[in-house]
Motif scaffolding. Structure first.
Motif, PDB file in Angstrom:
ATOM      1  N   THR A 151      71.569  86.311  70.954  1.00 31.34           N
ATOM      2  CA  THR A 151      72.192  85.385  70.013  1.00 31.34           C
ATOM      3  C   THR A 151      71.169  84.691  69.117  1.00 31.34           C
ATOM      4  O   THR A 151      71.255  84.755  67.895  1.00 31.34           O
ATOM      5  N   ILE A 152      70.199  84.051  69.734  1.00 29.47           N
ATOM      6  CA  ILE A 152      69.267  83.212  68.965  1.00 29.47           C
ATOM      7  C   ILE A 152      68.275  84.050  68.164  1.00 29.47           C
ATOM      8  O   ILE A 152      68.119  83.858  66.951  1.00 29.47           O
ATOM      9  N   LEU A 153      67.589  84.995  68.807  1.00 30.04           N
ATOM     10  CA  LEU A 153      66.585  85.797  68.096  1.00 30.04           C
ATOM     11  C   LEU A 153      67.167  86.642  66.961  1.00 30.04           C
ATOM     12  O   LEU A 153      66.573  86.677  65.876  1.00 30.04           O
ATOM     13  N   PRO A 154      68.302  87.314  67.157  1.00 29.93           N
ATOM     14  CA  PRO A 154      68.862  88.036  66.009  1.00 29.93           C
ATOM     15  C   PRO A 154      69.231  87.115  64.839  1.00 29.93           C
ATOM     16  O   PRO A 154      69.090  87.489  63.684  1.00 29.93           O
ATOM     17  N   ALA A 173      78.894  83.006  83.339  1.00 34.95           N
ATOM     18  CA  ALA A 173      77.872  82.345  82.528  1.00 34.95           C
ATOM     19  C   ALA A 173      76.742  83.322  82.213  1.00 34.95           C
ATOM     20  O   ALA A 173      76.350  84.136  83.042  1.00 34.95           O
ATOM     21  N   ARG A 174      76.263  83.234  81.009  1.00 36.99           N
ATOM     22  CA  ARG A 174      75.139  84.076  80.578  1.00 36.99           C
ATOM     23  C   ARG A 174      73.830  83.376  80.932  1.00 36.99           C
ATOM     24  O   ARG A 174      73.736  82.145  80.904  1.00 36.99           O
ATOM     25  N   SER A 175      72.833  84.174  81.203  1.00 38.56           N
ATOM     26  CA  SER A 175      71.520  83.596  81.488  1.00 38.56           C
ATOM     27  C   SER A 175      70.896  83.114  80.186  1.00 38.56           C
ATOM     28  O   SER A 175      71.234  83.583  79.092  1.00 38.56           O
ATOM     29  N   PRO A 176      69.968  82.173  80.290  1.00 41.99           N
ATOM     30  CA  PRO A 176      69.283  81.714  79.070  1.00 41.99           C
ATOM     31  C   PRO A 176      68.555  82.857  78.348  1.00 41.99           C
ATOM     32  O   PRO A 176      68.502  82.892  77.131  1.00 41.99           O
ATOM     33  N   TRP A 177      67.982  83.802  79.098  1.00 42.46           N
ATOM     34  CA  TRP A 177      67.298  84.945  78.498  1.00 42.46           C
ATOM     35  C   TRP A 177      68.269  85.787  77.678  1.00 42.46           C
ATOM     36  O   TRP A 177      67.955  86.221  76.582  1.00 42.46           O
ATOM     37  N   HIS A 178      69.468  86.017  78.193  1.00 41.88           N
ATOM     38  CA  HIS A 178      70.482  86.807  77.498  1.00 41.88           C
ATOM     39  C   HIS A 178      70.903  86.106  76.204  1.00 41.88           C
ATOM     40  O   HIS A 178      71.034  86.744  75.156  1.00 41.88           O
ATOM     41  N   THR A 179      71.100  84.803  76.274  1.00 38.67           N
ATOM     42  CA  THR A 179      71.469  84.035  75.080  1.00 38.67           C
ATOM     43  C   THR A 179      70.357  84.094  74.040  1.00 38.67           C
ATOM     44  O   THR A 179      70.620  84.291  72.849  1.00 38.67           O
ATOM     45  N   LEU A 180      69.130  83.935  74.485  1.00 39.85           N
ATOM     46  CA  LEU A 180      67.987  83.996  73.567  1.00 39.85           C
ATOM     47  C   LEU A 180      67.889  85.368  72.921  1.00 39.85           C
ATOM     48  O   LEU A 180      67.763  85.487  71.695  1.00 39.85           O
ATOM     49  N   ARG A 181      67.978  86.416  73.738  1.00 41.61           N
ATOM     50  CA  ARG A 181      67.772  87.776  73.237  1.00 41.61           C
ATOM     51  C   ARG A 181      68.913  88.263  72.352  1.00 41.61           C
ATOM     52  O   ARG A 181      68.680  88.960  71.364  1.00 41.61           O
ATOM     53  N   PRO A 233      65.372  85.037  58.605  1.00 42.76           N
ATOM     54  CA  PRO A 233      64.515  83.986  58.039  1.00 42.76           C
ATOM     55  C   PRO A 233      63.044  84.117  58.426  1.00 42.76           C
ATOM     56  O   PRO A 233      62.162  83.805  57.621  1.00 42.76           O
ATOM     57  N   ILE A 234      62.777  84.613  59.619  1.00 48.43           N
ATOM     58  CA  ILE A 234      61.383  84.786  60.034  1.00 48.43           C
ATOM     59  C   ILE A 234      60.700  85.848  59.181  1.00 48.43           C
ATOM     60  O   ILE A 234      59.570  85.655  58.721  1.00 48.43           O
ATOM     61  N   PHE A 235      61.380  86.968  58.930  1.00 50.89           N
ATOM     62  CA  PHE A 235      60.766  88.008  58.109  1.00 50.89           C
ATOM     63  C   PHE A 235      60.636  87.579  56.654  1.00 50.89           C
ATOM     64  O   PHE A 235      59.695  87.964  55.966  1.00 50.89           O
ATOM     65  N   THR A 236      61.549  86.773  56.171  1.00 51.38           N
ATOM     66  CA  THR A 236      61.411  86.226  54.822  1.00 51.38           C
ATOM     67  C   THR A 236      60.179  85.340  54.750  1.00 51.38           C
ATOM     68  O   THR A 236      59.389  85.424  53.796  1.00 51.38           O
ATOM     69  N   ALA A 237      59.983  84.507  55.755  1.00 47.91           N
ATOM     70  CA  ALA A 237      58.809  83.634  55.794  1.00 47.91           C
ATOM     71  C   ALA A 237      57.516  84.446  55.890  1.00 47.91           C
ATOM     72  O   ALA A 237      56.522  84.118  55.230  1.00 47.91           O
TER      73      ALA A 237
END
Length: 97
Positions: free
Chosen positions: A12-15, A2-10, A20-24
């Motif tokens: 998968t989610i943030l990339p 299992a991956r840690s939540p930090w690993h998933t965030l860093r 969209p964040i830079f477009t905004a």
């Protein structure tokens, strides 16, 4: 394993949210400059907005277009110098080798 939540965030989610964040941010920067100029146009006694309003009232079309071009140049400059450099740094994983 299992991956840690930090690993998933860093990894998968943030990339996935980066583009969209830079477009905004880019759209918000342009809007902020336009709103600032509009505020100066309505209530200031100096600045680009004031100069634009003064030229418009005096029917000085050349100055109106000149101040408009200055405004556009400022937005492009902010986008290319600040935001694009930050975008290239943050999205360096997305470059094709």
């Amino acid at each position: 394993m299992a991956r840690s939540p930090w690993h998933t965030l860093r990894h998968t989610i943030l990339p996935g949210l980066a583009v969209p964040i830079f477009t905004a941010i880019s759209l918000a920067t342009g809007s902020a400059v336009r709103i600032t100029i509009m505020a100066e146009l309505l209530g200031a006694d100096a600045g680009i907005g004031y100069s634009l309003a003064f030229a418009r009232v005096n029917i000085d079309t050349a100055k109106v277009f000149a101040w408009t071009l200055v405004s556009i140049f400022i937005i492009i400059l902010l986008d290319h110098l600040a935001i694009s450099l930050l975008r290239k740094f943050i999205l360096r994983w997305n470059r094709e080798e």
